[in-house]
Design an enzyme around this catalytic site. Structure first.
Site, short mmCIF file in Angstrom:
data_model
loop_
_atom_site.label_atom_id
_atom_site.label_comp_id
_atom_site.label_asym_id
_atom_site.label_seq_id
_atom_site.Cartn_x
_atom_site.Cartn_y
_atom_site.Cartn_z
CB ILE A 64 -0.93 0.00 1.24
CG1 ILE A 64 -1.90 1.20 1.20
CG2 ILE A 64 -0.17 -0.03 2.54
CD1 ILE A 64 -2.95 1.17 2.31
CB SER A 65 1.14 4.14 -2.26
OG SER A 65 1.24 3.39 -3.45
CD GLN A 66 5.62 8.69 1.29
OE1 GLN A 66 5.89 8.59 0.10
NE2 GLN A 66 6.28 9.48 2.11
#
Length: 219
Positions: A64-66
């Site tokens: 899951i992206s920053q």
């Protein structure tokens, strides 16, 4: 403090310190980031880290992206309330949920069957009725639902997939990381008067985009 209030406080702090203070100004994007419960989009044993300034593993070799990256890409997309948006790379469904807060319809494609089904169930359980999930090669887009007012790609590509350009509506934007398998440049493609105008916004690191027009053929 109950759990919901605890996570809400962490979410407010995330938006203030990680996103707004770094220059994200679109009030609709900031509000969407405040509303979506990021801790429900990560594995249960990582929920205590959900609001940290970092990507997190979600299984199947994906992340899951920053939070800042999600907000930055969403702001660059500049989608309106009545827009139809295509997302390539559903993952846990977090970016799709943020988009659902902002636009009329979200179409999202995930190559991994397990992640796609889990994301679909998660999004439905949270009440997002304006999203459709498909399992397949995201580099081919979703031609039968095209054109799209916005397209967002959450994996790094060697170049912009031609099918995605073909499925972008006039006046629309495509946001995609383009570069090597280990480092990319966040790129925005705008379709204006039938022509494509490309700008590079800054460096980023995403997992490789897999598919016919990605790093290797989809199986």
């Amino acid at each position: 403090m109950d759990e919901e209030a605890f996570f809400r406080r962490l979410r407010e702090e995330m938006v203030r310190t990680q996103i707004a203070e770094r220059g994200i100004r679109n009030p609709r994007v900031l509000e969407a980031m405040r509303r979506v419960p990021r801790h429900l989009f990560v594995p249960e044993d990582l929920r205590h880290r959900a609001y940290e300034d970092t990507p997190l593993p979600i299984g199947e070799g994906q992340t899951i992206s920053q939070p800042y990256m999600v907000a930055w890409m969403t702001e660059l997309l500049d989608a309106g309330e009545g827009d139809r948006v295509l997302e390539i790379g559903t993952g846990s469904g977090y970016q799709a949920a943020v988009l659902c807060e902002l636009v009329k319809e979200v179409y999202t494609i995930e190559k991994n069957l397990l992640l796609a089904r889990e994301a679909e169930e998660r999004l439905r359980s949270l009440g997002y009725a304006n999203v459709r999930v498909r399992v397949g090669d995201g580099t081919l887009g979703w031609p039968e639902e095209a054109p799209f007012d916005g397209i967002i790609v959450t994996a790094g590509a060697p170049s912009v997939p031609q099918p995605l350009l073909e499925q972008l509506a006039e006046g629309g934007r495509l946001v995609i990381p383009v570069g090597s398998a280990t480092m990319q440049m966040l790129t925005v493609v705008r379709k204006e008067d039938g022509a494509f105008r490309t700008t590079e916004e800054g460096s980023c690191i995403f997992v490789p985009l897999v598919g016919k027009y990605g790093w290797r053929r989809f199986r």
